[in-house]
Write a protein that holds these residues in place. Structure first.
Motif, short mmCIF file in Angstrom:
data_model
loop_
_atom_site.label_atom_id
_atom_site.label_comp_id
_atom_site.label_asym_id
_atom_site.label_seq_id
_atom_site.Cartn_x
_atom_site.Cartn_y
_atom_site.Cartn_z
N THR A 208 1.11 -1.40 0.21
CA THR A 208 0.15 0.06 0.10
C THR A 208 1.02 1.42 -0.15
OG1 THR A 208 -0.03 0.21 2.20
CG2 THR A 208 -1.67 -1.51 1.05
N GLY A 228 0.32 -8.64 -3.50
CA GLY A 228 -0.06 -7.26 -3.90
C GLY A 228 -0.23 -5.84 -3.93
N ALA A 229 -0.27 -4.73 -4.25
CA ALA A 229 -0.18 -4.22 -4.22
C ALA A 229 -1.30 -3.39 -4.71
CB ALA A 229 1.09 -3.59 -5.64
N THR A 230 -1.17 -1.73 -4.16
CA THR A 230 -2.99 -0.68 -4.32
C THR A 230 -1.86 0.13 -5.51
OG1 THR A 230 -2.29 0.63 -2.72
CG2 THR A 230 -3.51 -0.96 -2.30
N LYS A 231 -3.01 0.46 -6.50
CA LYS A 231 -2.56 1.47 -6.99
C LYS A 231 -2.13 3.12 -6.79
CE LYS A 231 -2.89 3.78 -11.36
NZ LYS A 231 -2.91 5.13 -11.45
N MET A 232 -1.59 3.08 -5.46
CA MET A 232 -1.79 4.10 -4.79
C MET A 232 -0.12 3.87 -4.39
SD MET A 232 -3.21 6.84 -1.79
CE MET A 232 -2.14 8.30 -1.45
N PHE A 234 1.63 1.88 -6.21
CA PHE A 234 2.17 1.98 -7.34
C PHE A 234 2.77 3.61 -7.53
CE2 PHE A 234 1.77 2.39 -11.87
CZ PHE A 234 3.21 1.41 -12.06
N ARG A 247 3.95 -10.10 -5.25
CA ARG A 247 3.17 -11.66 -5.70
C ARG A 247 4.90 -12.39 -6.11
NH1 ARG A 247 -1.45 -11.44 -4.38
NH2 ARG A 247 -2.67 -9.51 -5.60
N HIS A 252 7.83 -16.90 -9.43
CA HIS A 252 7.40 -16.50 -9.74
C HIS A 252 7.21 -15.30 -8.82
CE1 HIS A 252 3.63 -14.18 -11.82
NE2 HIS A 252 3.44 -14.05 -10.39
N PHE A 253 7.31 -13.62 -9.61
CA PHE A 253 7.11 -12.29 -9.56
C PHE A 253 6.73 -11.31 -10.80
CE2 PHE A 253 11.40 -13.33 -10.46
CZ PHE A 253 12.13 -11.35 -11.59
N ASN A 254 6.47 -10.07 -9.84
CA ASN A 254 6.11 -9.26 -10.92
C ASN A 254 6.32 -8.04 -10.72
OD1 ASN A 254 3.63 -10.39 -12.67
ND2 ASN A 254 2.37 -10.50 -11.31
N ILE A 255 8.03 -7.35 -12.07
CA ILE A 255 8.20 -5.94 -11.30
C ILE A 255 7.47 -5.24 -11.52
CG2 ILE A 255 10.12 -4.75 -12.06
CD1 ILE A 255 11.37 -7.37 -13.54
N LEU A 256 6.86 -3.68 -11.16
CA LEU A 256 5.44 -3.17 -10.95
C LEU A 256 6.00 -2.11 -11.37
CD1 LEU A 256 2.49 -4.24 -8.36
CD2 LEU A 256 2.90 -4.30 -10.82
N ILE A 259 11.93 -2.07 -13.57
CA ILE A 259 12.37 -2.85 -14.39
C ILE A 259 13.86 -2.85 -14.66
CG2 ILE A 259 11.92 -4.38 -16.77
CD1 ILE A 259 9.28 -3.29 -17.07
N ILE B 18 6.34 -6.59 -15.08
CA ILE B 18 7.31 -7.48 -16.47
C ILE B 18 7.31 -9.01 -15.16
CG2 ILE B 18 9.90 -8.01 -17.38
CD1 ILE B 18 8.69 -6.02 -19.07
N GLU B 20 8.67 -12.97 -13.60
CA GLU B 20 9.70 -13.18 -13.95
C GLU B 20 10.52 -14.03 -14.99
OE1 GLU B 20 7.47 -14.39 -12.92
OE2 GLU B 20 6.87 -16.16 -13.25
N VAL B 30 -5.82 -2.54 -7.24
CA VAL B 30 -6.91 -1.75 -6.38
C VAL B 30 -7.15 -0.18 -5.75
CG1 VAL B 30 -6.23 -2.53 -4.12
CG2 VAL B 30 -8.80 -2.23 -4.90
#
Lengths: 266, 266
Positions: A208, A228-232, A234, A247, A252-256, A259, B18, B20, B30
């Protein structure tokens, strides 16, 4: 030298419950205790905490709320679980706590949900140093971290946070509120004069806005979460240049955000 | 009749990330927005919310914080997302907000982390009415609830709460803070004059002390969670006679308090 208690308290209690089959089962429940902070005898706030490292929690909290900036401003941090209070004695003139109490924002975070007004302002123009992380190092950390969340494994109902450097975990803490866990790490870094610039911050909790803000306050450029993340969250990460990875679990992961700072070498 | 906006706002945003493998993936995040409550033009607090039912959230929040007790004390609730503010206009003399702002407890809950001093005191001696729940009804509710958490399924990072009666879900809400979700349900019950005595409260979040306290405030005798409990949540449930069921997922659950109120008929 700060006069500091090293108070220890029970982290879990066992109670009897009945499960869906009607069987009696013994359940570990995590402790949740009020701890009221007094700075020079003036009440600031009551935190609800498991109590793993209450002195570090209180120091990190006060620093993240901008009540203290220098270690030598603090003379003593004395936790007393009998009275559920911690007495913080300052070295300097009596702190003016009025201003910081004025604005109250109840955040989405677990645990410490209050951000005082000046925090965001104090970060104006701050940008994290560029710091690279390798995918292989990230996997090594996730593997190590799996062994750390002991309370979560027995009682659940806690969040864990870790301060990491390279492929090592410098400090790990669990608490009923994830912001308590973050503040405890802030207290640890402060007391041990650890700069955040080369560190990675891991949390089991959600990304958050307040979580990202706190990590930026601590100068840690990489923030990693199982959730996960919130939009704010991010948006704030982009603003302060925090590399934000959500995540992160298993492989597994997501780079928000950031990068360019992650080297996909696995 | 309360003059009320029915303001709607975007719940999620899609951003590129992006993963992994180096692939670009579209991620739903959200929304988390500040909403500052003004009562008769006096600032009370800023909540961070996804904004599903902001008017109900604000009404439930103000009621649970004991700022209002009767619906007819409220003349208007006007949400304005442009200014990120909600103007609450009272019908009566100007509310004295000083006292309730005095004591601040940062709780373990996600979201709204502040309990004002008088809340616990107001519950002194309160005991929930005895209300039975069948295991089969509990399973039916869990099955129904699985279809409700839409935001969680697309974006994660939210908690869901539901007000149930018998085998029906009366109202379901998700928010970035689980205490927002609880307060929104409190607002819904208040506005629609629903008594809690025959209801069941479901939450995806942890059963901390504040969660149990709020459900007791709403007069709901049965509290059900997918997650675990804290020891203090357990203690508070015993004190107010709340039937407390944790780890309710699939066909599993643990009855922590109020064993006599659960009929194991499955």
């Amino acid at each position: 030298m700060i006069e500091m208690t090293r108070s220890n308290t029970e982290k879990t209690s066992v109670v009897s419950a009945i499960n869906e089959k009607g069987d009696v089962v013994e359940i570990s429940l995590v402790e949740e205790k009020p701890l009221t902070i007094f700075v020079d005898k003036e009440e600031v706030v009551t935190l609800m905490t498991m109590g793993a490292f209450p002195e570090l929690l209180v120091m990190g909290y006060l620093r993240n709320q901008l009540i203290f900036n220098q270690l030598n401003e603090i003379k003593a941090v004395q936790v007393d679980w009998e009275t559920e209070a911690v007495a913080v004695v300052s070295n300097k003139e009596k702190k003016d706590l009025t201003k910081i109490k004025e604005r109250k924002t109840i955040t989405t975070g677990c645990g410490q949900g209050t951000m005082y007004g000046d925090v965001l302002e104090s970060l104006n123009g701050v940008l994290m140093p560029k710091q690279l992380i390798k995918q292989t190092a990230l996997y090594a950390l996730l593997k190590l971290l799996a062994d750390y969340n002991k309370i979560y494994k027995t009682a659940g109902a806690v969040h864990g946070c870790a301060l990491c450097k390279g492929e090592n975990i410098l400090f790990f803490v669990e608490d009923v509120g994830r912001h308590n866990a973050v503040d405890t790490i802030a207290g640890y870094m402060w007391l041990n004069d650890i700069q955040g610039g080369e560190c990675v911050f891991y949390t089991t909790g959600r990304l958050t806005s307040e979580m990202v803000i706190k990590v930026a306050q601590m100068g840690v450029p990489i923030l990693l979460s199982r959730s996960g993340a919130t939009k704010m969250g991010f948006d704030v990460a982009k603003k302060f240049g925090v590399t934000l990875i959500s995540r992160a679990k298993g492989r597994h992961f997501n780079i928000l955000n950031g990068i360019d700072n992650v080297q996909l070498d696995a």
